[in-house]
Design an enzyme around this catalytic site. Structure first.
Site, PDB file in Angstrom:
ATOM      1  N   ASP A  19       0.833  -1.209   0.000  1.00 59.72           N
ATOM      2  CA  ASP A  19       0.000   0.000   0.000  1.00 59.72           C
ATOM      3  C   ASP A  19       0.858   1.245   0.000  1.00 59.72           C
ATOM      4  O   ASP A  19       2.025   1.235   0.410  1.00 59.72           O
ATOM      5  CB  ASP A  19      -0.965  -0.004   1.188  1.00 59.72           C
ATOM      6  CG  ASP A  19      -0.267   0.203   2.513  1.00 59.72           C
ATOM      7  OD1 ASP A  19      -0.146   1.358   2.939  1.00 59.72           O
ATOM      8  OD2 ASP A  19       0.175  -0.791   3.108  1.00 59.72           O
ATOM      9  N   VAL A  20       0.268   2.318  -0.481  1.00 65.19           N
ATOM     10  CA  VAL A  20       0.971   3.584  -0.680  1.00 65.19           C
ATOM     11  C   VAL A  20       1.395   4.188   0.650  1.00 65.19           C
ATOM     12  O   VAL A  20       2.516   4.694   0.793  1.00 65.19           O
ATOM     13  CB  VAL A  20       0.081   4.561  -1.470  1.00 65.19           C
ATOM     14  CG1 VAL A  20       0.688   5.962  -1.488  1.00 65.19           C
ATOM     15  CG2 VAL A  20      -0.141   4.053  -2.888  1.00 65.19           C
ATOM     16  N   ASP A  21       0.513   4.158   1.651  1.00 63.94           N
ATOM     17  CA  ASP A  21       0.788   4.800   2.937  1.00 63.94           C
ATOM     18  C   ASP A  21       2.021   4.192   3.604  1.00 63.94           C
ATOM     19  O   ASP A  21       2.930   4.907   4.047  1.00 63.94           O
ATOM     20  CB  ASP A  21      -0.440   4.653   3.837  1.00 63.94           C
ATOM     21  CG  ASP A  21      -0.719   5.898   4.663  1.00 63.94           C
ATOM     22  OD1 ASP A  21       0.044   6.867   4.555  1.00 63.94           O
ATOM     23  OD2 ASP A  21      -1.701   5.898   5.419  1.00 63.94           O
ATOM     24  N   ASP A  22       2.048   2.861   3.698  1.00 69.19           N
ATOM     25  CA  ASP A  22       3.209   2.204   4.293  1.00 69.19           C
ATOM     26  C   ASP A  22       4.469   2.461   3.483  1.00 69.19           C
ATOM     27  O   ASP A  22       5.534   2.738   4.036  1.00 69.19           O
ATOM     28  CB  ASP A  22       2.964   0.692   4.384  1.00 69.19           C
ATOM     29  CG  ASP A  22       2.138   0.317   5.587  1.00 69.19           C
ATOM     30  OD1 ASP A  22       2.713   0.153   6.668  1.00 69.19           O
ATOM     31  OD2 ASP A  22       0.908   0.200   5.453  1.00 69.19           O
ATOM     32  N   ARG A  42       0.773  11.702   2.431  1.00 68.77           N
ATOM     33  CA  ARG A  42       1.947  10.886   2.763  1.00 68.77           C
ATOM     34  C   ARG A  42       2.845  10.724   1.542  1.00 68.77           C
ATOM     35  O   ARG A  42       4.073  10.810   1.639  1.00 68.77           O
ATOM     36  CB  ARG A  42       1.527   9.520   3.273  1.00 68.77           C
ATOM     37  CG  ARG A  42       2.654   8.779   3.965  1.00 68.77           C
ATOM     38  CD  ARG A  42       2.727   9.108   5.429  1.00 68.77           C
ATOM     39  NE  ARG A  42       1.516   8.682   6.094  1.00 68.77           N
ATOM     40  CZ  ARG A  42       0.883   9.381   7.041  1.00 68.77           C
ATOM     41  NH1 ARG A  42       1.358  10.543   7.440  1.00 68.77           N
ATOM     42  NH2 ARG A  42      -0.213   8.923   7.602  1.00 68.77           N
TER      43      ARG A  42
END
Length: 642
Positions: A385-388, A462
């Site tokens: 995922d993008v956030d992580d 983020r």
């Protein structure tokens, strides 16, 4: 009087230099956080949710034929302890009773042997009826009750396996659903097709919770799409009653093949509840006994979510090692821990080992990009995922690692993957690209309020904050598109919505940090937007200097920025203020003072409210490390700016 004596006197405590106290607080927080690091290099805090997990787990043990397991009594005890004064159960700390949580708790306690006429059960039953009874439960609750023989399958929205036949170019297909919905629903298509029954004992039935009203139909407010999908649902149920269903078994096999394929390279289907529990039910329906290696492995993985104490068991919805490790490492670097620190070296090695270099569901809509992201959990290779990924990259950017070519390559492919996930509207979602067909929210089984994974201000923030750390500026085309998305999404009063954290304080802080990282304030229009956002933060800062926002703000926007102050939300507010205001500003000073005054003896902070979000309005989370590494991050950023 000596300096030491002065500092120990009541008057001296007030006269002590702020820098001394600030440094001491940061030092204690760093020590506390480093002590929590696992010997393998990662950090992992508990991920707490509501009692629907423990309630479902009791039913799950019934399905496995393990209702006599000692865990059932402990799970039930945890549920009992969370009952509210009005007899119901809520879905977040301090929240009101909620119908699904209350019905599930009542059902689970009956299964666990609690007498229907005991005081706590009478109160629970009365509250469930006040909330609308079984008829007001959502589609997934009803499906579990149908599996238990408590209600008929006609009360469950149609989830036919023929969904698997819909091509990827069709307006409706499994890859137009969010990744988590896909993982939840595909096992349910098997259950809906086969309609297995694991009937509960007579004493656990729920006949007393029927009100006689019609069952809720799911979906959103009345509109043509909802009417269409409700009509389609009725047609599918007519088809379901037909003895002739050409292609049904082929559809079931396609669902089964998808599920079995996704068991690989992951610690359970999508590594999350309820997808993992649904997949175990589906595997059993397909003929795999609980002892079969396929099912047994999923059962073992699901059991890892248990946290057992002397007299209770609680269940996590998943685990968050990559997320916790990335933020912990980044916060330590912000606190001036040496980039060559051995703990950071171990964290770097662990993160590099967990980079996902194989394919996943994201490739359906992003065919040209190479893999390179990170997932939330230990192993969940289909779902980076993008956030992580963004937080991992920001952490890796600051470390000094012996194998520089390896680190540089990991950062390069990670950056390319993250950038490639940008949506057409300029923002980023979490797991998929352009997963935004809003009409799908009207499907009857979409009442979990998370059918889609569109762009959100906080995930976009983020990604942009990460790009800013690597030197990208407002003048890059992709960054400019994201900034235009931010300007479009900003509310008139100044804040931004928070999809994955509670709520407007979280979203606003993230966007402000992103805009500051790319030096966007050079654009007068953006600078004005940032000033309005900071003014909003100042307007919701509370008398004690802290920030707090209730989860109720997802249901009632008038509550945005209002609620019990917490350490994590104060940290977010402080980080947002620091993007525009100088360290000496009174609002900044008050927020810093709040965090300094409330640091406990261990060097951490105490916090009871949930400040994480799973599905807005439906499912919320408490990350137990949020109350530590975000305050450390904020105080360290403040010190750096001084």
């Amino acid at each position: 009087m000596s300096r030491l004596e002065l500092e120990r006197s009541p008057a001296g405590l007030k006269q002590r230099l702020p820098e001394d106290r600030l440094d001491a607080a940061i030092h204690k927080a760093v020590s506390y956080l480093t002590d929590l690091q696992h010997e393998d290099g990662y950090w992992l805090g508990e991920l707490e949710a509501d009692t629907t997990l423990e309630s479902d787990y009791i039913f799950y043990l019934h399905v496995l034929g393990r209702l006599d397991d000692k865990r059932v009594e402990k799970l039930a005890e945890h549920v009992v302890r969370r009952q509210l004064e009005d007899g119901g159960w809520n879905i977040y700390f301090g929240g009101p009773s909620e119908i699904n949580a209350t019905v599930k708790a009542y059902f689970a306690l009956k299964l666990a042997g609690h007498a229907a006429e005991s005081k706590l059960m009478i109160r629970a039953r009365e509250r469930a009826l006040q909330l609308g009874g079984l008829e007001r439960t959502n589609s997934f609750t009803r499906l579990y009750l149908a599996l238990a023989g408590v209600i008929g399958w006609d009360k469950v929205p149609a989830i036919p396996p023929e969904l698997m036949f819909l091509p990827q170019w069709a307006p409706v297909n499994i890859y137009e659903m969010s990744s988590w919905t896909r993982a939840i629903v595909i096992p349910l298509t098997i259950l809906y097709a086969r309609k297995p029954s694991w009937p509960v004992p007579a004493h656990a039935r729920l006949d007393e919770l029927f009100t006689g009203q019609s069952f809720a139909s799911g979906g959103t407010q009345a509109n043509p799409w909802r009417s269409f999908f409700l009509a389609l649902d009725r047609a599918l149920k007519l088809y379901e009653r037909s003895p002739w269903k050409p292609g049904r078994e082929r559809a079931v096999r396609r669902s089964a093949d998808w599920m079995l394929e996704h068991f690989e390279r992951s610690e359970g289907l999508a590594a999350i509840y309820p997808a993992m529990m649904n997949s175990i039910f589906a595997a059993m329906t397909l003929g795999y006994s609980p002892d079969h290696p396929i099912t047994a492995r999923q059962i073992d993985e699901f059991a890892k979510f248990e946290i057992e104490e002397i007299d209770t068991v609680r269940v996590q919805p998943c685990v968050s090692p990559v997320w916790d490790t990335a933020i912990a490492a980044f916060s330590l670097l912000e606190a001036d821990v040496e980039p060559t620190d051995m703990g950071l070296q171990k964290a770097t090695e662990w993160l590099l080992r967990n980079q996902i270099l194989g394919g996943g569901d994201w490739q359906i809509k992003n065919r040209d990009a190479e893999p390179g992201g990170w997932a939330f959990e230990f192993r969940n290779d289909f779902y980076p995922d993008v956030d992580d990924t963004a937080f991992v990259l920001m952490a890796l950017e600051g470390v000094s690692y012996p194998d520089q070519p390896r680190l540089a390559r990991a950062i390069e492919v990670g950056m390319k993957w993250m950038v490639s996930m940008q949506n057409k509207d300029g923002g980023w979602g979490a797991f998929d690209r352009d997963n935004d067909r809003s009409f799908l929210n009207n499907i009857p089984f979409a009442d979990h309020n998370a059918m889609l994974d569109p762009s959100s201000p906080d995930v976009t923030a983020r990604a942009i904050e990460c790009l800013g750390h690597f030197g990208w500026t407002l003048w890059h085309t992709r960054v400019r598109r994201a900034v235009d998305y931010f300007l479009k999404e900003q509310l008139p009063s100044g804040p931004w919505y928070g999809r994955w954290g509670v709520n407007y304080v979280y979203g606003t802080s993230g966007v402000l940090r992103a805009l500051a990282a790319i030096r966007a304030q050079q654009d007068p229009k953006v600078h004005d937007a940032m000033k309005r956002a900071v003014a909003w933060l100042q307007s919701v800062q509370q008398e004690d200097g802290g920030f707090g926002e209730t989860i109720g703000s997802y249901d009632d926007p008038s509550l945005m920025g209002a609620g019990e102050t917490t350490a994590s939300q104060t940290a977010w507010g402080l980080l947002g203020l620091l993007t525009i205001l100088p360290p000496g500003d009174p609002a900044v000073q008050r927020a810093v003072q709040y965090l300094l005054d409330r640091q406990n003896e261990k060097g951490s902070w105490d916090e009871e409210p949930f400040t994480g979000t799973g599905f807005p309005k439906v499912f919320y989370l408490k990350y137990h490390l949020y109350r530590h590494y975000f305050p450390l991050f904020a105080l360290a950023r403040y010190r750096r700016m001084k």
